[in-house]
Design a protein around this motif. Structure first.
Motif, short mmCIF file in Angstrom:
data_model
loop_
_atom_site.label_atom_id
_atom_site.label_comp_id
_atom_site.label_asym_id
_atom_site.label_seq_id
_atom_site.Cartn_x
_atom_site.Cartn_y
_atom_site.Cartn_z
N MET A 71 -14.59 -32.53 35.89
CA MET A 71 -14.67 -33.74 35.62
C MET A 71 -15.74 -34.22 34.20
N ASN A 72 -16.46 -33.14 33.82
CA ASN A 72 -17.64 -32.93 33.19
C ASN A 72 -17.30 -34.10 31.75
N TRP A 73 -16.62 -34.14 31.22
CA TRP A 73 -16.02 -34.94 29.93
C TRP A 73 -16.35 -36.63 30.49
N VAL A 74 -15.97 -36.87 31.39
CA VAL A 74 -16.77 -38.48 31.50
C VAL A 74 -16.91 -38.76 31.72
N LEU A 75 -18.53 -37.92 32.39
CA LEU A 75 -19.88 -38.61 31.92
C LEU A 75 -20.47 -38.15 31.00
N ILE A 76 -19.61 -37.13 29.78
CA ILE A 76 -20.52 -36.88 28.91
C ILE A 76 -20.02 -38.88 27.64
N THR A 77 -18.84 -38.82 28.27
CA THR A 77 -18.04 -40.07 28.06
C THR A 77 -18.96 -41.18 27.86
N ALA A 78 -19.19 -41.26 28.98
CA ALA A 78 -19.70 -42.40 29.60
C ALA A 78 -21.31 -42.45 28.57
N ILE A 79 -21.50 -41.70 28.84
CA ILE A 79 -23.50 -40.45 28.12
C ILE A 79 -23.18 -41.50 26.83
N ALA A 80 -22.16 -41.54 26.42
CA ALA A 80 -21.89 -41.54 24.64
C ALA A 80 -21.50 -43.12 23.76
N SER A 81 -21.06 -43.67 25.51
CA SER A 81 -20.22 -45.31 25.34
C SER A 81 -22.07 -45.82 25.58
N LEU A 82 -22.67 -45.65 26.25
CA LEU A 82 -24.08 -46.43 26.02
C LEU A 82 -24.61 -45.96 25.22
N SER A 83 -25.16 -45.07 24.43
CA SER A 83 -26.08 -44.57 23.22
C SER A 83 -25.44 -45.46 22.23
N GLN A 84 -23.79 -45.31 21.97
CA GLN A 84 -23.29 -45.78 21.42
C GLN A 84 -23.29 -47.63 20.98
N THR A 85 -23.57 -47.95 22.92
CA THR A 85 -23.99 -49.44 23.42
C THR A 85 -25.63 -49.80 22.42
N LEU A 86 -26.65 -48.58 23.48
CA LEU A 86 -27.82 -48.91 22.39
C LEU A 86 -27.97 -49.07 21.19
#
Length: 303
Positions: free
Chosen positions: A1-16
Motif C-alpha cells: 500500500m505504499n502507493w496510497v501514502l505516495i498518492t496522499a503526499i501528491a494530493s497534499l503537495s498539489q493542494t499547497l
C-alpha cells in the motif's frame, strides 16, 4: 500500500502548490501563474537528478523509445491545457470549487484507461468511484446553489470543469503508459528522469506560448517574483514526483481515485488560508470521499 501514502503526499503537495499559485495570480496574471508550476518546479527536479542519479544513469535518456517520447510529450501538453483551465476556474469562483470541478477527471481517467490500455473495471472499484463522485457533488453543492442566479457563470464553470477532467485524465493515463514503457530496476530513477523531461517540455512549450500571446511583461514579473514562486516550485516538484511514482506502481484510475483527497485538503486550506467556512454539505462530502477511498483499498465499509 505504499502507493496510497505516495498518492496522499501528491494530493497534499498539489493542494499547497495551488494555494501558493493563487497568491501570485494578481501579481502576474493567469497564464504566468499557471506557468509558475512548471518553470519553478524544474530546478527542484534537476536537484533530485544531481543528488540521486549518476552520470552513467542519465544514459536512460538515450534508450527512450519513440513511443515513450510520444506519450510523454502528448501528456505534457494535456497537462498544460489542464493547468490553464484550472487557474481560470480559480478566477471565476472560490478556490475549493475549482478543484471540485476538476475532480470529474476520476471518472474520465477510468474511461480513458479502459480505452487506451485495457484497464479492467470491477464492480467494487466502480462503486467506490461513484461514492467518491457523489461526495464531490456534496462538497460543491453549496457553492453551486449560490450560482443558480448566474446561469451563464455556472455554464462556463461546467464547460471548463469537464475540460479540466478530460485533459487531466488523459495526461494521467499517457504518463502511466510512458512510465511503463521504460524498463529499469529502480522506479525512482525513471520517475526523476521522466519528471524532469516533462517539466522541461512544459517549460519550453508553455513559455513560448506566453511570449507569442504578448504576455512577456507578466513573464518578467513572474521571474522577479521568484521568492513567491519557490514554494510553488517545491510543492510542484513534490506533486509531480509522487504522481509519477504512484502511476508506476498501480493503475492511474486507482491513483486518481485516492487522489480525491485533494478536494478534502483544498477545503481545509480554504478554511485556513481564505477563512471560507466549512459547510454541512462539505462535511458530508468529505465523509463520502473517505468512505470511497477506504472501500477502494479493501476495507469492509460497504458491507
Amino acid at each position: 500500500m505504499n502507493w496510497v501514502l505516495i498518492t496522499a503526499i501528491a494530493s497534499l503537495s498539489q493542494t499547497l502548490r495551488s494555494v501558493f499559485q493563487k497568491n501570485i495570480i494578481e501579481d502576474v496574471g493567469v497564464l504566468a501563474s499557471a506557468y509558475s508550476r512548471f518553470i519553478f518546479a524544474l530546478p527542484f527536479v534537476a536537484l533530485l537528478a544531481v543528488f540521486f542519479l549518476d552520470v552513467e544513469e542519465l544514459l536512460i535518456l538515450k534508450n527512450l523509445s519513440v513511443k515513450t517520447w510520444f506519450f510523454l510529450v502528448t501528456a505534457s501538453i494535456c497537462q498544460i491545457l489542464f493547468t490553464i483551465i484550472l487557474i481560470k476556474l480559480f478566477t471565476l469562483r472560490s478556490f475549493a470549487i475549482g478543484v471540485a470541478f476538476s475532480k470529474t477527471e476520476v471518472i474520465q481517467t477510468t474511461l480513458l484507461e479502459i480505452v487506451i490500455i485495457g484497464f479492467i473495471l470491477t464492480s467494487h472499484v466502480l462503486l467506490a468511484i461513484i461514492i467518491g463522485f457523489i461526495g464531490m457533488l456534496f462538497m460543491s453543492k453549496q457553492k453551486l446553489i449560490g450560482n443558480v442566479g448566474h446561469s451563464r457563470l455556472f455554464l462556463q464553470q461546467v464547460i471548463l470543469g469537464v475540460s479540466c477532467g478530460i485533459f487531466l485524465g488523459l495526461s494521467s493515463v499517457l504518463y502511466k503508459v510512458a512510465l511503463d514503457s521504460v524498463a529499469i530496476d529502480l522506479i525512482y530513477k525513471k520517475v526523476i528522469v521522466l519528471s524532469f523531461l516533462a517539466l522541461a517540455i512544459q517549460s519550453v512549450l508553455f513559455g513560448a506560448f506566453i511570449v507569442i500571446t504578448d504576455e512577456k511583461k507578466n513573464l518578467e514579473k513572474l521571474f522577479n517574483s521568484w521568492k513567491k514562486g519557490l514554494p510553488v516550485g517545491f510543492f510542484g516538484c513534490s506533486a509531480t514526483f509522487c504522481w509519477f511514482y504512484a502511476f508506476s506502481l498501480v493503475d492511474a484510475t486507482l491513483v486518481r481515485a485516492v487522489g480525491q483527497l485533494e478536494i478534502v485538503f483544498s477545503v481545509l486550506m480554504s478554511y485556513i488560508f481564505y477563512k471560507e467556512r466549512i459547510t454541512g454539505f462539505e462535511l458530508i462530502g468529505m465523509s463520502l470521499i473517505t468512505i470511497s477511498i477506504l472501500a477502494l483499498l479493501g476495507f469492509p465499509v460497504l458491507n
